[in-house]
Design a protein around this motif. Structure first.
Motif, PDB file in Angstrom:
ATOM      1  N   ASP A 195       0.827  -1.205   0.000  1.00 47.59           N
ATOM      2  CA  ASP A 195       0.000   0.000   0.000  1.00 47.59           C
ATOM      3  C   ASP A 195       0.867   1.263   0.000  1.00 47.59           C
ATOM      4  OD1 ASP A 195       1.030  -0.392   2.512  1.00 47.59           O
ATOM      5  OD2 ASP A 195      -0.811   0.084   3.586  1.00 47.59           O
ATOM      6  N   ASP A 196       2.067   1.176  -0.601  1.00 45.38           N
ATOM      7  CA  ASP A 196       2.991   2.316  -0.635  1.00 45.38           C
ATOM      8  C   ASP A 196       2.345   3.561  -1.224  1.00 45.38           C
ATOM      9  OD1 ASP A 196       4.650   0.284   0.147  1.00 45.38           O
ATOM     10  OD2 ASP A 196       6.282   0.800  -1.204  1.00 45.38           O
ATOM     11  N   GLU A 197       1.605   3.364  -2.313  1.00 43.33           N
ATOM     12  CA  GLU A 197       1.043   4.516  -3.023  1.00 43.33           C
ATOM     13  C   GLU A 197       0.145   5.344  -2.104  1.00 43.33           C
ATOM     14  OE1 GLU A 197      -1.368   5.558  -7.157  1.00 43.33           O
ATOM     15  OE2 GLU A 197      -1.281   3.489  -6.434  1.00 43.33           O
ATOM     16  N   GLU A 198      -0.729   4.676  -1.339  1.00 44.02           N
ATOM     17  CA  GLU A 198      -1.638   5.402  -0.442  1.00 44.02           C
ATOM     18  C   GLU A 198      -0.875   6.131   0.657  1.00 44.02           C
ATOM     19  OE1 GLU A 198      -1.930   2.306  -1.369  1.00 44.02           O
ATOM     20  OE2 GLU A 198      -3.904   2.014  -2.285  1.00 44.02           O
ATOM     21  N   ILE A 199       0.124   5.471   1.241  1.00 47.32           N
ATOM     22  CA  ILE A 199       0.896   6.073   2.332  1.00 47.32           C
ATOM     23  C   ILE A 199       1.704   7.264   1.834  1.00 47.32           C
ATOM     24  CG2 ILE A 199       2.812   5.694   3.925  1.00 47.32           C
ATOM     25  CD1 ILE A 199       0.216   4.507   4.878  1.00 47.32           C
ATOM     26  N   ILE A 200       2.400   7.108   0.716  1.00 50.49           N
ATOM     27  CA  ILE A 200       3.222   8.199   0.174  1.00 50.49           C
ATOM     28  C   ILE A 200       2.352   9.384  -0.223  1.00 50.49           C
ATOM     29  CG2 ILE A 200       4.736   8.866  -1.735  1.00 50.49           C
ATOM     30  CD1 ILE A 200       5.832   5.989  -1.686  1.00 50.49           C
ATOM     31  N   ARG A 201       1.210   9.081  -0.837  1.00 45.93           N
ATOM     32  CA  ARG A 201       0.319  10.166  -1.254  1.00 45.93           C
ATOM     33  C   ARG A 201      -0.177  10.954  -0.052  1.00 45.93           C
ATOM     34  NH1 ARG A 201      -2.902   7.484  -4.638  1.00 45.93           N
ATOM     35  NH2 ARG A 201      -4.368   6.867  -3.014  1.00 45.93           N
ATOM     36  N   GLU A 202      -0.531  10.252   1.022  1.00 43.50           N
ATOM     37  CA  GLU A 202      -1.020  10.935   2.219  1.00 43.50           C
ATOM     38  C   GLU A 202       0.091  11.741   2.890  1.00 43.50           C
ATOM     39  OE1 GLU A 202      -3.107  12.561   5.119  1.00 43.50           O
ATOM     40  OE2 GLU A 202      -3.944  11.474   3.414  1.00 43.50           O
ATOM     41  N   LEU A 203       1.276  11.196   2.977  1.00 47.52           N
ATOM     42  CA  LEU A 203       2.396  11.919   3.586  1.00 47.52           C
ATOM     43  C   LEU A 203       2.782  13.144   2.753  1.00 47.52           C
ATOM     44  CD1 LEU A 203       4.702   8.959   4.705  1.00 47.52           C
ATOM     45  CD2 LEU A 203       3.261  10.401   6.153  1.00 47.52           C
ATOM     46  N   HIS A 204       2.689  13.018   1.441  1.00 45.45           N
ATOM     47  CA  HIS A 204       3.008  14.147   0.570  1.00 45.45           C
ATOM     48  C   HIS A 204       1.939  15.236   0.693  1.00 45.45           C
ATOM     49  CE1 HIS A 204       4.906  16.195  -2.774  1.00 45.45           C
ATOM     50  NE2 HIS A 204       3.754  16.247  -3.405  1.00 45.45           N
ATOM     51  N   ARG A 205       0.675  14.799   0.799  1.00 43.05           N
ATOM     52  CA  ARG A 205      -0.425  15.763   0.909  1.00 43.05           C
ATOM     53  C   ARG A 205      -0.342  16.532   2.226  1.00 43.05           C
ATOM     54  NH1 ARG A 205      -4.424  12.812  -0.968  1.00 43.05           N
ATOM     55  NH2 ARG A 205      -4.728  11.685   0.987  1.00 43.05           N
ATOM     56  N   SER A 206       0.072  15.865   3.289  1.00 40.12           N
ATOM     57  CA  SER A 206       0.188  16.526   4.588  1.00 40.12           C
ATOM     58  C   SER A 206       1.514  17.278   4.749  1.00 40.12           C
ATOM     59  CB  SER A 206       0.057  15.493   5.709  1.00 40.12           C
ATOM     60  OG  SER A 206       1.137  14.571   5.659  1.00 40.12           O
ATOM     61  N   ARG A 207       2.338  17.222   3.694  1.00 36.19           N
ATOM     62  CA  ARG A 207       3.641  17.905   3.668  1.00 36.19           C
ATOM     63  C   ARG A 207       4.620  17.358   4.717  1.00 36.19           C
ATOM     64  NH1 ARG A 207       2.174  24.326   2.504  1.00 36.19           N
ATOM     65  NH2 ARG A 207       0.946  23.932   0.627  1.00 36.19           N
ATOM     66  N   ARG A 208       4.363  16.169   5.171  1.00 39.03           N
ATOM     67  CA  ARG A 208       5.323  15.542   6.080  1.00 39.03           C
ATOM     68  C   ARG A 208       6.477  14.929   5.298  1.00 39.03           C
ATOM     69  NH1 ARG A 208       1.992  11.507   9.754  1.00 39.03           N
ATOM     70  NH2 ARG A 208       3.919  11.495  10.968  1.00 39.03           N
ATOM     71  N   LEU A 209       6.218  14.611   4.026  1.00 43.66           N
ATOM     72  CA  LEU A 209       7.231  13.998   3.179  1.00 43.66           C
ATOM     73  C   LEU A 209       7.467  14.876   1.961  1.00 43.66           C
ATOM     74  CD1 LEU A 209       9.033  11.506   2.608  1.00 43.66           C
ATOM     75  CD2 LEU A 209       7.084  10.521   1.383  1.00 43.66           C
ATOM     76  N   ARG A 210       8.697  15.332   1.791  1.00 42.77           N
ATOM     77  CA  ARG A 210       9.035  16.193   0.658  1.00 42.77           C
ATOM     78  C   ARG A 210       9.791  15.410  -0.398  1.00 42.77           C
ATOM     79  NH1 ARG A 210      10.894  21.807   3.755  1.00 42.77           N
ATOM     80  NH2 ARG A 210       8.921  22.132   4.846  1.00 42.77           N
ATOM     81  N   ALA A 211       9.224  14.307  -0.767  1.00 42.63           N
ATOM     82  CA  ALA A 211       9.807  13.468  -1.815  1.00 42.63           C
ATOM     83  C   ALA A 211       8.681  12.709  -2.493  1.00 42.63           C
ATOM     84  CB  ALA A 211      10.822  12.497  -1.220  1.00 42.63           C
ATOM     85  N   GLU A 212       8.692  12.709  -3.799  1.00 39.64           N
ATOM     86  CA  GLU A 212       7.688  11.979  -4.561  1.00 39.64           C
ATOM     87  C   GLU A 212       8.320  10.725  -5.162  1.00 39.64           C
ATOM     88  OE1 GLU A 212       5.561  14.263  -7.380  1.00 39.64           O
ATOM     89  OE2 GLU A 212       5.155  15.930  -6.014  1.00 39.64           O
ATOM     90  N   PRO A 213       7.513   9.719  -5.481  1.00 48.56           N
ATOM     91  CA  PRO A 213       8.072   8.492  -6.053  1.00 48.56           C
ATOM     92  C   PRO A 213       8.905   8.769  -7.304  1.00 48.56           C
ATOM     93  CG  PRO A 213       5.787   8.162  -5.453  1.00 48.56           C
ATOM     94  CD  PRO A 213       6.056   9.625  -5.290  1.00 48.56           C
ATOM     95  N   PHE A 214      10.105   8.230  -7.300  1.00 48.67           N
ATOM     96  CA  PHE A 214      10.983   8.369  -8.459  1.00 48.67           C
ATOM     97  C   PHE A 214      10.922   7.105  -9.305  1.00 48.67           C
ATOM     98  CE2 PHE A 214      14.979   8.579 -10.799  1.00 48.67           C
ATOM     99  CZ  PHE A 214      15.058   9.923 -11.128  1.00 48.67           C
ATOM    100  N   TYR A 215      10.812   5.961  -8.600  1.00 47.33           N
ATOM    101  CA  TYR A 215      10.651   4.677  -9.269  1.00 47.33           C
ATOM    102  C   TYR A 215       9.344   4.047  -8.791  1.00 47.33           C
ATOM    103  CZ  TYR A 215      15.701   4.970 -10.193  1.00 47.33           C
ATOM    104  OH  TYR A 215      16.949   5.365 -10.592  1.00 47.33           O
ATOM    105  N   GLU A 216       8.646   3.399  -9.704  1.00 47.39           N
ATOM    106  CA  GLU A 216       7.437   2.654  -9.353  1.00 47.39           C
ATOM    107  C   GLU A 216       7.585   1.236  -9.886  1.00 47.39           C
ATOM    108  OE1 GLU A 216       3.556   4.831  -9.598  1.00 47.39           O
ATOM    109  OE2 GLU A 216       4.756   6.264 -10.739  1.00 47.39           O
ATOM    110  N   CYS A 217       7.164   0.264  -9.083  1.00 46.47           N
ATOM    111  CA  CYS A 217       7.277  -1.123  -9.506  1.00 46.47           C
ATOM    112  C   CYS A 217       6.130  -1.929  -8.903  1.00 46.47           C
ATOM    113  CB  CYS A 217       8.625  -1.719  -9.097  1.00 46.47           C
ATOM    114  SG  CYS A 217       8.892  -1.759  -7.299  1.00 46.47           S
ATOM    115  N   ASP A 218       5.965  -3.149  -9.379  1.00 48.00           N
ATOM    116  CA  ASP A 218       4.911  -4.041  -8.895  1.00 48.00           C
ATOM    117  C   ASP A 218       5.476  -5.297  -8.237  1.00 48.00           C
ATOM    118  OD1 ASP A 218       2.942  -2.380  -9.975  1.00 48.00           O
ATOM    119  OD2 ASP A 218       3.024  -3.383 -11.922  1.00 48.00           O
ATOM    120  N   ASP A 219       6.790  -5.340  -8.063  1.00 49.75           N
ATOM    121  CA  ASP A 219       7.426  -6.562  -7.590  1.00 49.75           C
ATOM    122  C   ASP A 219       8.522  -6.225  -6.589  1.00 49.75           C
ATOM    123  OD1 ASP A 219       9.033  -8.974  -7.405  1.00 49.75           O
ATOM    124  OD2 ASP A 219       8.027  -9.654  -9.228  1.00 49.75           O
ATOM    125  N   GLN A 220       8.522  -6.926  -5.458  1.00 47.61           N
ATOM    126  CA  GLN A 220       9.518  -6.682  -4.430  1.00 47.61           C
ATOM    127  C   GLN A 220      10.935  -6.976  -4.923  1.00 47.61           C
ATOM    128  OE1 GLN A 220       9.261  -7.746   0.035  1.00 47.61           O
ATOM    129  NE2 GLN A 220      10.276  -9.505  -0.894  1.00 47.61           N
TER     130      GLN A 220
END
Length: 309
Positions: A195-220
């Motif tokens: 659920d990375d996408e939901e967590i990163i999006r929420e942290l970015h929206r709340s300005r707690r995280l000043r970094a957006e996804p640079f790489y996206e993947c579907d496999d660990q």
């Protein structure tokens, strides 16, 4: 009400003990209590008397138990008849999962004990697992976070904190703890299998995280390959790092705790409400609970050695 509620009721009624019923069914006591409460609300009657930690059937409960025994008994006979008719096809288990190594380990243990069960495994994104179960294509699904879809039963099987996964030679790897602000400018990896996408999006929206996804993947495997080659970092479940390092202690991977309080990573198993579990499904269900009890013990020991926030 559904069949599983009736099975829970029947077991509790026979044992007159929630703790013993929980152990026999491999279901957490709070989940059993909630299930029985909903059943009583649906019927509009009290099925049990609860006094000083003891639980006993009411007169109404005893009447209801007779009918439940008859219904489940007839259902068992019907299932056996259907199985006998389809005996040549054998037992079958269908599982959808977001984590390849997890489901691989579970199915290895399961098939070692039940070699005659045929298995169909689906590797999906987190959101696709829910669809597979809802559509009846999978008996069970493993997902991060409770799904919002209707008609699903969710059983949480693992809960842990989120940490930063990075290479051992990364500049932040020597820190005992990092802040989300320390990740500004980092190449962040978003793994859609979790659920990375939901967590990163929420942290970015709340300005707690000043970094957006640079790489996206579907496999660990892709995620870890990029981290160990110093191509980026990820915010991942602590148990994720632990499993990887247990498998290969020489892996160029480590983790650092995050100072801020983040929503925990929750892995759960889902099934379609109201469907009766086959024998193979029940056996797999029991194995999953045993497997994660052992995983929790290992993870707790490891987490105890990490520095406090």
């Amino acid at each position: 009400m559904d069949i599983l509620q009736l099975q829970y009721f029947q077991t509790i009624a026979r044992l007159e003990n929630i703790t013993k019923a929980s152990e026999l069914l491999y279901v957490a006591q709070p989940n059993l209590s909630v299930s029985i409460k909903r059943l009583e609300e649906d019927l509009g009657v009290a099925l049990f008397e609860r006094r000083k930690g003891k639980i006993r059937l009411t007169d109404t409960g005893r009447v209801f138990l007779r009918y439940v025994d008859d219904v489940l008994g007839q259902l068992d006979e019907a299932v056996e008849q259907v199985r006998e008719t389809d005996r040549q096809a054998g037992e079958r288990l269908r599982v959808a999962s977001v984590i390849v190594d997890l489901i691989g380990a579970l199915l290895h243990d399961f098939l070692s004990a039940h070699p005659d069960v045929s298995v169909r495994q689906f590797n999906c994104r987190n959101s696709e697992v829910t669809e597979k179960v809802q559509n009846g294509d999978a008996d069970f699904g493993f997902v991060f976070g409770a799904p919002s879809g209707a008609g699903l039963e969710y059983i949480e099987i693992d809960r842990c904190e989120r940490v930063v996964q990075l290479a051992k030679d990364h500049p932040l790897a020597d820190r005992a703890i990092v802040s989300l602000r320390d990740l500004a400018g980092e190449r962040l990896i978003c793994n859609h299998a979790r659920d990375d996408e939901e967590i990163i999006r929420e942290l970015h929206r709340s300005r707690r995280l000043r970094a957006e996804p640079f790489y996206e993947c579907d496999d660990q495997r892709v995620e870890i390959s990029m981290i160990t080659r110093s191509r980026g970092v990820s915010i991942a479940p602590l148990s994720n790092t632990l499993k990887l390092l247990n498998q290969d202690p020489t892996l160029n991977l480590t983790c650092v705790r995050i100072r801020e309080e983040l929503p925990p990573s929750c892995l759960g198993m889902i099934r379609k409400s109201g469907t009766r579990l086959s024998r193979a499904s029940l056996q797999f269900y029991e194995l999953v609970h045993r497997f994660f009890e052992q995983e929790k013990e290992i993870a707790n020991r490891y987490a105890a050695g990490l520095p406090p926030r």
